[in-house]
Each structure stands twice: as structure tokens, then as C-alpha cells.
Design a protein around this motif. Structure first.
Motif, short mmCIF file in Angstrom:
data_model
loop_
_atom_site.label_atom_id
_atom_site.label_comp_id
_atom_site.label_asym_id
_atom_site.label_seq_id
_atom_site.Cartn_x
_atom_site.Cartn_y
_atom_site.Cartn_z
N LEU A 71 40.07 36.53 42.79
CA LEU A 71 39.08 35.53 42.43
C LEU A 71 37.66 36.08 42.64
CD1 LEU A 71 39.41 32.58 41.41
CD2 LEU A 71 38.87 31.84 43.73
N VAL A 72 36.91 36.21 41.56
CA VAL A 72 35.56 36.77 41.64
C VAL A 72 34.54 35.63 41.59
CG1 VAL A 72 33.93 38.38 40.56
CG2 VAL A 72 36.40 38.82 40.42
N SER A 73 33.56 35.65 42.50
CA SER A 73 32.57 34.57 42.56
C SER A 73 31.47 34.80 41.51
CB SER A 73 31.99 34.48 43.96
OG SER A 73 31.25 35.64 44.23
N PRO A 74 30.84 33.71 41.10
CA PRO A 74 29.86 33.81 40.01
C PRO A 74 28.69 34.74 40.31
CG PRO A 74 29.81 31.63 41.02
CD PRO A 74 31.01 32.32 41.56
N GLY A 75 28.35 34.86 41.58
CA GLY A 75 27.26 35.77 41.96
C GLY A 75 27.53 37.20 41.51
N SER A 76 28.81 37.55 41.33
CA SER A 76 29.17 38.91 40.93
C SER A 76 29.27 39.11 39.42
CB SER A 76 30.53 39.30 41.54
OG SER A 76 30.51 39.13 42.92
N PHE A 77 29.31 38.02 38.64
CA PHE A 77 29.42 38.25 37.21
C PHE A 77 28.46 37.43 36.34
CE2 PHE A 77 32.52 34.89 37.96
CZ PHE A 77 32.37 34.05 36.87
N ILE A 78 27.89 36.34 36.88
CA ILE A 78 26.93 35.58 36.07
C ILE A 78 25.68 36.42 35.74
CG2 ILE A 78 25.37 33.57 36.04
CD1 ILE A 78 28.11 32.57 35.52
N PRO A 79 25.10 37.14 36.71
CA PRO A 79 23.95 37.98 36.37
C PRO A 79 24.27 38.99 35.27
CG PRO A 79 24.14 37.77 38.75
CD PRO A 79 25.39 37.17 38.16
N LEU A 80 25.47 39.54 35.33
CA LEU A 80 25.95 40.48 34.31
C LEU A 80 26.05 39.78 32.95
CD1 LEU A 80 27.16 43.41 34.34
CD2 LEU A 80 29.39 42.34 34.65
N ALA A 81 26.61 38.58 32.97
CA ALA A 81 26.75 37.81 31.72
C ALA A 81 25.38 37.45 31.15
CB ALA A 81 27.57 36.55 31.99
#
Ligand code: C2E
Ligand code: MG
Ligand code: MG
Ligand code: MG
Length: 289
Positions: A71-81
Motif C-alpha cells: 500500500l503506497v501513500s499519496p505523498g509518494s505518488f500524487i506529486p509524481l502524478a
């Protein structure tokens, strides 16, 4: 031997750093396929009335069920998105899924509860010409009254390009959705947008709630809650982690709150149980459990 220990520490540290870099590269590689693969899910954190503890809303918080990283938290992929622009389709999916879920809860538990759904919106989504239309279509697809949807935008998005932002937000208000300023108090500390922007809620950032046990921290929180009151906005405290913070916020007249002390973000099925408990007359407050 003290020297050797030091070297080992450095080696462990390097290995950990290498692993972190590899994980980040894996996320970047896999993100474009995550939505199609059905790996993105929404968890929901209850928002409670501070006075009385009623569960009045839930905030949709995205997670990525990565096949190997878990489970990956949004802090790790929202900035990327956000950087890649993928946040536009991903955000549209989140809006649709949150509305679908709200529809399900309203059907299960009845509409009179007036449960609200908060969805986080990125700058890139708001900048999109068709965003207001998308919101309108999503609401009608699921038969959700516009007033039940709260769109959360961050302060920094509001100071960028004032004129176009004001008209974009006005278009959203036209539809009837509510707007919240997320992480309030952490932006550019420019308040000049506030009189101009048609917002409904101020979400007081966790970093301010954390300091509420100190006189100066309490004074700042009191000031924000008073500002919200005179502007006719709802104040929502984020990141309430203990009873003292809750008591202090209640004394200051803060309307709503969320935080681990009240309820952690949870999968939809868990929230369904919480809502069912609430309807069977049991209290949902932290005090009762
Ligand atoms: P946010 O919108 O300010 O959400 C609140 C964050 O604080 C959530 O982190 C939540 O799990 C966490 N939190 C809640 N109560 C407590 C508490 O008592 N203590 C502590 N330490 N933390 C608490 P999460 O889920 O990791 O989300 C982080 C951020 O990612 C969100 O901050 C939001 O800015 C962004 N995000 C999440 N989902 C979405 C989404 O669907 N779209 C967009 N654009 N951004 C999202
Ligand atoms: Mg938020
Ligand atoms: Mg926030
Ligand atoms: Mg935040």
C-alpha cells in the motif's frame, strides 16, 4: 572496532538509500498503468462534528495497492502524478469513485443523514477548462446533490493566477458544490485571496493543531476559527491526535474535526460498518470506544 561500526552504518545507510531510489523509480515506471490495472483505491477518513461527535462527512484519500511494494501513500505518488499530468485522469477517477461510493452509502443508509464527501483536487485539475463540467457530469451520473460534495484545494493554488482561478471556482460554485481551503495556514500566508474566493470551509492544518497546547499556538488557532466565523465559513481541524487537542478546539468553537484520535482513514467496507453503527444509535465518537 568503533571505526568498523561506523563503516557498517554507512553501508547500511547507502543500501537503504539505494533501495529508496529504486522504489521511487519503480513507482514512476508503474504509475501510468496503475489506474488501468485497478490498483488505485480510495480510503475514507470520517469528519466529525466536534460538538456532539456526529459523523458528518468523509474525506476520500487515495492509496495505491502496488503489486510488489504494497500500500503506497499519496505523498509518494500524487506529486509524481502532478508532474506528469497523470493527475488529470487519476483525479477524474477519484471524483467518480468517491461519488459512486457516496451514492452507495446514501442508498444503504438513506439521504436524510446528509453525509458529505470531500475530494482533494490538484492545481492541474482545476486549471483544466472542462473541470467544472466534469464535476457536474459526475454528480448527475451518480445522482448526488451538488451540496454534498466538498472539493478541497490548497492555499498555494489560490494565489497563483488570481483572475482565472476566481472564475474557475465561481463556475464550481455555480454548480453548487462546496469548496474547502485545505492545509490552511501553511501556504504563502497571503490572505488576500480569501475575500475574493467563494470558499465554504477552512481546513486548519495539522501543524497548527499540534501547537494548540501552547499559548501562542492556541492564539493562532483561535484567530483562524474567528476568521472563519466572521467570513461565514466552516472551520475544520485536521490531524487531531489526542483528547486535549479536541477539548481545546471545542472550547475555541471549531465546528468540525478529523484525526487519528477520532477515526483513521479506512477502506470503504470499514466506513460502511461505522455508518451502520451510527444508525443503530451507538455513538461514533472516540470517547465511546
Ligand atoms: P490532506 O488532504 O491534507 O489529507 C490529510 C492527511 O493527513 C491524510 O494523509 C491523512 O491520512 C492524514 N491524517 C489524518 N489524520 C491524521 C492525524 O491525526 N495525524 C497525522 N499524522 N496524520 C493524519 P494521506 O492520506 O497520506 O494524504 C496525504 C495528502 O495527499 C493529502 O493531504 C492530499 O493533499 C493528498 N491526496 C490524497 N488523496 C488525494 C487525491 O485523491 N487527489 C489529490 N489531488 N491529492 C490527494
Ligand atoms: Mg484534504
Ligand atoms: Mg490537509
Ligand atoms: Mg495535508
Amino acid at each position: 572496532q568503533a571505526k568498523n561500526d561506523g563503516k557498517d552504518d554507512v553501508r547500511v545507510h547507502d543500501a537503504q538509500r539505494q533501495e529508496a531510489i529504486e522504489d521511487r523509480m519503480r513507482l514512476a515506471t508503474d504509475l501510468p498503468g496503475a489506474l488501468q490495472a485497478g490498483e488505485l483505491v480510495l480510503h475514507y477518513q470520517p469528519v466529525h462534528a466536534i460538538d456532539g461527535h456526529d459523523l458528518v462527512a468523509v474525506e476520500a484519500l487515495m492509496r495505491w495497492e502496488h503489486p510488489t511494494l504494497g500500500l503506497v501513500s499519496p505523498g509518494s505518488f500524487i506529486p509524481l502524478a502532478e508532474k506528469t499530468g497523470l493527475i488529470v485522469p487519476i483525479g477524474a477517477w477519484a471524483l467518480d469513485e468517491a461519488c459512486r461510493q457516496l451514492r452507495e452509502w446514501r442508498t444503504l443508509f438513506g439521504n436524510e443523514r446528509g453525509l458529505q464527501m470531500s475530494v482533494n483536487v490538484s492545481a492541474r485539475q482545476l486549471a483544466d477548462e472542462g473541470f467544472a463540467a466534469l464535476v457536474g457530469q459526475t454528480l448527475s451520473r451518480h445522482g448526488i446533490p451538488a451540496g454534498s460534495l466538498v472539493l478541497e484545494i490548497t492555499e498555494s493554488m489560490l494565489v497563483e493566477d488570481q483572475r482565472s482561478e476566481v472564475s474557475r471556482l465561481a463556475a464550481l460554485k455555480q454548480i453548487g458544490v462546496q469548496l474547502a481551503v485545505d492545509d490552511f495556514g501553511t501556504g504563502y500566508s497571503s490572505l488576500s485571496y480569501l475575500p475574493r474566493f467563494p470558499v465554504d470551509q477552512l481546513k486548519i492544518d495539522r501543524s497548527l493543531v499540534e501547537q494548540i497546547d501552547q499559548p501562542r499556538g492556541k492564539a493562532v488557532a483561535a484567530g483562524i476559527i474567528e476568521l472563519a466565523r466572521v467570513l461565514g465559513l466552516e472551520s475544520v481541524a485536521e490531524g487531531i491526535e489526542d483528547e486535549n487537542q479536541l477539548t481545546a478546539l471545542a472550547a475555541l468553537g471549531c465546528a468540525l474535526g478529523q484525526g487519528f484520535h477520532l477515526a483513521r482513514p479506512a477502506a470503504a467496507a470499514d466506513i460502511t460498518e461505522r455508518l451502520a453503527e451510527a444508525l443503530s444509535g451507538r455513538q461514533m465518537s472516540a470517547r465511546s470506544c
